[in-house]
Design a protein around this motif. Structure first.
Motif, mmCIF file in Angstrom:
data_model
loop_
_atom_site.group_PDB
_atom_site.id
_atom_site.type_symbol
_atom_site.label_atom_id
_atom_site.label_comp_id
_atom_site.label_asym_id
_atom_site.label_seq_id
_atom_site.Cartn_x
_atom_site.Cartn_y
_atom_site.Cartn_z
ATOM 1 N N SER A 150 -45.324 -116.363 60.768
ATOM 2 C CA SER A 150 -46.302 -117.343 60.301
ATOM 3 C C SER A 150 -45.901 -118.730 60.779
ATOM 4 N N HIS A 241 -49.031 -122.630 52.327
ATOM 5 C CA HIS A 241 -48.339 -121.717 53.248
ATOM 6 C C HIS A 241 -47.368 -120.809 52.500
ATOM 7 N N TYR A 244 -49.323 -118.042 50.579
ATOM 8 C CA TYR A 244 -49.892 -116.907 51.314
ATOM 9 C C TYR A 244 -48.796 -116.009 51.883
ATOM 10 N N SER A 247 -47.901 -113.873 48.950
ATOM 11 C CA SER A 247 -48.949 -112.893 48.678
ATOM 12 C C SER A 247 -48.929 -111.762 49.697
ATOM 13 N N ALA A 248 -48.693 -112.111 50.964
ATOM 14 C CA ALA A 248 -48.660 -111.086 52.012
ATOM 15 C C ALA A 248 -47.501 -110.122 51.816
ATOM 16 N N TRP A 256 -56.543 -110.485 54.418
ATOM 17 C CA TRP A 256 -56.029 -111.851 54.452
ATOM 18 C C TRP A 256 -56.897 -112.833 53.674
ATOM 19 N N HIS A 259 -55.243 -113.211 50.404
ATOM 20 C CA HIS A 259 -54.021 -114.015 50.459
ATOM 21 C C HIS A 259 -54.363 -115.508 50.489
ATOM 22 N N PHE A 260 -55.419 -115.863 51.221
ATOM 23 C CA PHE A 260 -55.802 -117.268 51.307
ATOM 24 C C PHE A 260 -56.475 -117.756 50.019
ATOM 25 N N ALA A 263 -53.603 -118.527 47.859
ATOM 26 C CA ALA A 263 -52.952 -119.759 48.300
ATOM 27 C C ALA A 263 -53.798 -120.984 47.974
ATOM 28 N N ARG A 264 -55.108 -120.859 48.044
ATOM 29 C CA ARG A 264 -55.991 -121.965 47.666
ATOM 30 C C ARG A 264 -55.780 -122.356 46.209
#
Length: 316
Positions: A150, A241, A244, A247-248, A256, A259-260, A263-264
């Motif tokens: 990443s 960052h 996510y 989460s991944a 994904w 995951h975002f 992260a949001r």
């Protein structure tokens, strides 16, 4: 090793004030916070706070600020691998009106070569472009080992183009688009051309433009956090960052987009607090934010616009 994060350590001094004094003037800040700083470093702390403490390869000086940072990392269970420098780096941050002004004092003259680390058990690598030699070394090694890679593309660096060849998930800032004379849509095309499986551009309060595993492009709107609740936006992208990546690793079966979305929620929590440490969310904090705030209306116009191809020579 759950994951490896590679970056540059800062000690952040964040303060709330109406103006900066000049000359012989003095002023008193309304509030302040002192914490760890740096893009990948803050992301590592976010990942640790959520429940998966990573290893961190970062700059460390043998001074009192360096020792303070080591204590901070120990508190979160982060294993720090030292890349020695003469002096610790500092950031002075003044949030105001949903933005932030930053003065950085940086020592990135590393006194020793890239240290060899055992990647056994590692599930993810996260880079911010600092330590260019270490970033390339571990991006290559992790790609060969099938480990998720990443990149936080906050700005154009000397090795950005080469590094992206070894990156699975590249989430870059709008600033990189400006430096490369690309629209957000043009940046997505560029990331695809470098072979990044997932790519996106963070646009602050306008959300995220990105493409998924199939190459399908879309917009993930920001959560509608009222302006009077926004205290400090610095570090929110770094926490995005870190969240996510967490989460991944914790939920690899999810697409994904999930995951975002997670992260949001993390970054929406972060902007309501002063300083990086206070901004770190727990999983419960993210759930609360997702329940509390609605999603803003999506704007497909964010994906429109001419795609220019010129690249500036500026680096950061």
């Amino acid at each position: 090793m759950h994951a490896l994060f590679v970056g540059q350590t800062y000690i952040d001094v964040t303060f709330l004030a109406d103006e900066l004094p000049t000359g012989d003037e003095k002023t008193v800040a309304r509030d302040y916070a002192i914490s760890f700083g740096g893009n990948a470093v803050t992301a590592a702390f976010a990942c640790a706070k959520l429940g998966l403490p990573p290893d961190l390869l970062t700059s460390i000086a043998d001074d009192w600020l360096g020792r303070m940072f080591i204590d901070m990392a120990a508190k979160y269970g982060i294993s720090v691998h030292h890349r020695k420098v003469h002096e610790s780096s500092l950031s002075f941050i003044m949030p105001r009106g949903g933005k932030r002004a930053i003065v950085r004092c940086r020592d990135d003259h590393y006194l020793h070569p890239v240290p060899p680390l055992n990647l056994q058990g590692c599930k993810a690598l996260h880079l911010d472009g600092h330590q260019a030699d270490a970033a390339m070394h571990y991006a290559r090694a992790c790609r060969e080992a099938g480990i998720l890679t990443s990149l936080d593309g906050g700005g154009l660096r000397s090795n950005t183009h080469e590094l992206l060849e070894f990156i699975d998930v590249a989430i870059v800032a709008e600033r990189l688009c400006e430096q490369m004379d690309l629209s957000p849509a043009g940046m997505l095309g560029y990331l695809k051309s470098r072979g990044c499986r997932i790519g996106g551009v963070t646009l602050g309060e306008r959300g995220l433009v990105w493409y998924d595993e199939t190459g399908q492009e879309g917009v993930l709107p920001a959560l509608d956090v009222p302006g009077d609740k926004v205290v400090d936006t610095n570090g929110a992208g770094d926490i995005f960052h870190g969240a996510y990546v967490y989460s991944a690793m914790a939920r690899p079966e999810l697409p994904w987009r999930e995951h975002f979305i997670f992260a949001r929620g993390a970054s929406s929590h972060a902007i309501q607090h002063l300083g990086n440490e206070a901004s770190l969310p727990t999983v419960a904090d993210i759930t609360q934010v997702q329940t509390q705030f609605a999603e803003k209306a999506a704007s497909k116009a964010l994906l429109d616009g001419p795609d220019t191809a010129g690249q500036s020579k500026r680096t950061a």
